[in-house]
Write a protein that holds these residues in place. Structure first.
Motif, PDB file in Angstrom:
ATOM      1  N   UNK A 206      53.563  69.092  46.567  1.00  0.00           N
ATOM      2  CA  UNK A 206      52.910  68.050  46.861  1.00  0.00           C
ATOM      3  C   UNK A 206      53.628  66.923  47.014  1.00  0.00           C
ATOM      4  N   UNK A 207      53.505  65.575  47.859  1.00  0.00           N
ATOM      5  CA  UNK A 207      54.704  64.901  47.737  1.00  0.00           C
ATOM      6  C   UNK A 207      53.870  63.281  48.476  1.00  0.00           C
ATOM      7  N   UNK A 220      59.765  58.792  49.017  1.00  0.00           N
ATOM      8  CA  UNK A 220      59.861  60.268  49.129  1.00  0.00           C
ATOM      9  C   UNK A 220      59.430  60.322  47.699  1.00  0.00           C
ATOM     10  N   UNK A 221      58.433  60.466  47.337  1.00  0.00           N
ATOM     11  CA  UNK A 221      58.301  61.287  45.690  1.00  0.00           C
ATOM     12  C   UNK A 221      57.912  62.526  45.715  1.00  0.00           C
ATOM     13  N   UNK A 585      46.833  63.234  53.104  1.00  0.00           N
ATOM     14  CA  UNK A 585      46.586  63.853  53.573  1.00  0.00           C
ATOM     15  C   UNK A 585      47.473  65.459  53.561  1.00  0.00           C
ATOM     16  N   UNK A 586      48.204  65.307  53.373  1.00  0.00           N
ATOM     17  CA  UNK A 586      49.134  66.616  53.189  1.00  0.00           C
ATOM     18  C   UNK A 586      48.941  67.552  51.636  1.00  0.00           C
ATOM     19  N   UNK A 587      48.285  66.923  50.595  1.00  0.00           N
ATOM     20  CA  UNK A 587      48.093  67.130  49.032  1.00  0.00           C
ATOM     21  C   UNK A 587      46.566  68.521  49.353  1.00  0.00           C
ATOM     22  N   UNK A 588      47.848  69.767  48.724  1.00  0.00           N
ATOM     23  CA  UNK A 588      46.284  70.713  48.749  1.00  0.00           C
ATOM     24  C   UNK A 588      45.551  71.008  50.242  1.00  0.00           C
ATOM     25  N   UNK A 589      44.199  71.204  49.689  1.00  0.00           N
ATOM     26  CA  UNK A 589      43.211  71.315  50.642  1.00  0.00           C
ATOM     27  C   UNK A 589      43.090  70.323  51.982  1.00  0.00           C
ATOM     28  N   UNK A 590      44.012  70.022  52.756  1.00  0.00           N
ATOM     29  CA  UNK A 590      44.580  68.588  53.879  1.00  0.00           C
ATOM     30  C   UNK A 590      43.140  67.650  54.307  1.00  0.00           C
ATOM     31  N   UNK A 591      42.824  66.603  53.771  1.00  0.00           N
ATOM     32  CA  UNK A 591      41.145  66.002  54.339  1.00  0.00           C
ATOM     33  C   UNK A 591      41.867  64.812  55.233  1.00  0.00           C
TER      34      UNK A 591
END
Length: 619
Positions: A206-207, A220-221, A585-591
């Motif tokens: 995750x970023x 950026x983290x 939005x990029x996290x895990x299951x994008x939503x």
């Protein structure tokens, strides 16, 4: 005593209802330019679109100019453009390069010209912008985010390049996760390699890209480990360490959290990751809290986000666990220092907040105090790190938070749940984001895998719900009002009205009207999830763009609508909830992202949250 409580409650209600929002600590947001774009539509027609900003006065108007070849600029409109921020130029001579720019008009006077956009001579008829990539051999462009990394008022793209990956239950080694930052012209700015001690996969890497310190440039983290190489080639931790076991899993060794410079990719600050693994079996097992899991499946479930916890600057949230124990760690990066703001920890299965997490999160100001809360599936954590409430509806795969119901004030949360082992639990539910009151529940005792809530049907007031097994489009009372939409995935504002369209795979559909657009030569990401690289309002007017990778993995294409609209709104990227949704939005299951207000058919008098546009601070 009862009368006293009533008076106190009335007083609090009056404060939140009538206290001017300008008295709150206002959120600091990006100093964006006009983001003007021009698209050749063929036959001498060029579609031009630009941003209205979140701090523009409502009475702002624009003049649009075109400079063709060596000719002086020509104003294309007669009366000032005040009804929309797009225009179709029907007399463009495309034998020459055409340079477009706008000049805002305030109090009858033209202001300085925007940065121009040049449509090259003989520009092809296409509605995308190409970003050539330097994709490492064996890798595939995957999820991305955007941020203004250099403070020039325009976005750059931060792209996750993925090689061989593994899901958390699976054994096997993975390739090293790689991140690249690109200018929109394809210039590679930096590359960060997280190394062999960060496993590649949707639940590990995750970023977050957001301006944490308010200097006008995004950072950026992400989670890092021994062997992570920053954008300048510097190694974090022990370069020789290899913590992978015989199954390719990483269940030992130090874990770090690092903030990197968006400009250079240099590691600015690194600290120990919170929380550490601890007891591997303490993160839940099969069926949520029950049982034990020492294989790393539950302990290595991560999500992330960003929130304005102080009402001014965003903090980054790094989260671990959701099937059982759930921990959210809030981090501040200010004046070159990385500090822990607070840590929320559900600790054990007796805690009512355990087992309520999600394959993602959402960020919203649910109590309307100017500070953000964390909606972590079936629970909400307050801006101070204390649990606000839990619905006890348990874990789920998808989450949508916005004003869905026009008949009631505030935000609602629609989610789906895995309750096949809990006959008393719903497979889908709608609840009040401030109080946790269950407004609707259905599909009892079911495991629902997909679900969406958005306004896609103009005939129905407010938003609609649909999910796996819903057997049709439902209103917010759970009543069937139409046939199933053709997809249960992303939604997007694409055509000229205020309802959303259906984004799935590499195409866009209109509910009950069919296919609007297909991105030829492109493909979607994340297997059956079929999600885009990114969908966000990153160019032009308030409607959303979508980014896909090409099938040869050597190019990103940013697609933008060319459908005129009469609706005028500030860029959604200056709406705090929507902007933070792009960060997660990029996290895990994008939503898909949602704003803090109802935006759909029947929208009236939007109350835009107060913001401060941060000018870039020189270094």
């Amino acid at each position: 005593m009862k009368a006293y409580k009533i008076l106190v409650g009335l007083f609090i209600w009056l404060i939140f209802t009538f206290l001017p929002e300008s008295s709150w600590a206002q959120r600091i947001m990006e100093n964006l330019g006009r983001g003007l774009v021009a698209i050749n539509q063929g036959g001498g027609k060029v579609f031009v679109s630009w941003r209205m900003l979140g701090n523009d006065p409502e009475n702002i108007a624009f003049n649009l100019y075109r400079k063709s070849g060596s000719k002086p600029p020509t104003k294309l409109n007669k009366p000032p453009l005040s009804q929309s921020t797009n225009f179709v130029d029907t007399n463009a001579d495309l034998k020459f390069a055409n340079e477009y720019f706008v000049k805002p008009i305030l109090q009858g006077k033209e202001q300085a010209a925007s940065t121009s956009f040049t449509l090259p001579a003989q520009a092809p008829v296409q509605q995308y912008f190409s970003i050539p990539l330097k994709t490492p051999t064996g890798y595939t462009p995957n999820d991305a985010s955007v941020g203004d990394l250099d403070g020039d008022g325009e976005y750059e793209i931060i792209l996750h390049q993925t090689g061989r990956s593994r899901d958390t239950p699976a054994n096997g080694f993975t390739d090293e996760p790689i991140f690249q930052a690109y200018k929109l012209n394809g210039t590679l700015i930096w590359e960060i390699n997280l190394g062999k001690n960060i496993r590649e996969g949707a639940h590990y890497t995750q970023f977050i890209v957001v301006d944490m310190d308010g200097d006008g440039r995004a950072e950026f983290a992400c989670k890092t480990a021994d062997g992570t190489k920053d954008g300048k080639g510097k190694i974090i931790g022990d370069a020789a360490a290899d913590w992978r076991d015989q199954n390719g899993k990483i269940l030992k060794g130090p874990e770090y959290f690092t903030v990197f410079s968006g400009q250079t990719g240099e590691a600015l600050a690194t600290t120990n990751y919170i929380p550490e693994r601890g007891d591997l079996g303490g993160w839940g097992g099969v069926g949520g809290n029950g049982g034990n899991d020492n294989t790393g499946n539950r302990v290595d479930r991560f999500v992330a986000g960003a929130a304005y916890l102080d009402g001014q600057l965003p903090s980054v949230l790094m989260c671990r666990g959701y099937y059982g124990r759930s921990v959210i760690a809030a981090w501040d990066y200010r004046n070159g220092q990385l500090t822990s703001r607070w840590v929320f920890d559900s600790q054990n299965r007796e805690n009512p907040y355990s087992g309520m997490g999600n394959h993602g999160l959402s960020i919203a100001d649910v109590d309307h105090d100017g500070k953000d809360e964390i909606i972590y599936g079936a629970m909400v954590v307050d801006d101070n790190g204390q649990g606000l409430f839990t619905t006890r509806l348990r874990h789920g795969d998808a989450l949508h938070v916005t004003d869905l119901d026009l008949s009631r004030p505030g935000l609602e949360v629609f989610g789906i749940h895995e309750n096949e082992t809990n006959a008393a639990g719903p497979g889908a539910a709608l609840y009040d984001a401030r109080t946790g009151e269950i407004l609707w529940r259905g599909h009892e005792g079911k495991d629902v895998g997909r679900g969406v809530a958005a306004d896609i049907d103009s005939a129905n007031p407010g938003a609609e719900m649909w999910f796996s097994g819903s057997d049709g489009l439902l209103n917010l009372k759970g009543e069937k009002i139409g046939e199933n939409p053709p997809s249960t995935n992303f939604v997007i504002w694409w055509d000229g009205d205020l309802t959303r369209e259906l984004l799935d795979g590499h195409h866009i559909d209109k509910y009950q009207a069919g296919r609007l657009f297909t991105a030829e030569g492109c493909t979607s990401n994340n297997g059956s999830k079929a999600t885009p690289v990114l969908s966000a309002d990153i160019l032009g007017d308030w409607r959303e763009e979508v980014i896909f990778r090409t099938t040869n993995n050597q190019e990103l294409r940013i697609f933008t609508t060319t459908i005129p609209t009469e609706h005028r709104l500030p860029t959604l990227m200056h709406e705090p909830q929507y902007r933070l949704a792009i960060a997660w939005q990029n996290v895990a299951y994008n939503q898909p992202p949602h704003p803090s207000f109802y935006l759909g058919n029947g929208t009236k008098n939007i109350k835009w949250p107060p913001i401060i546009i941060k000018l870039v601070r020189s270094k």
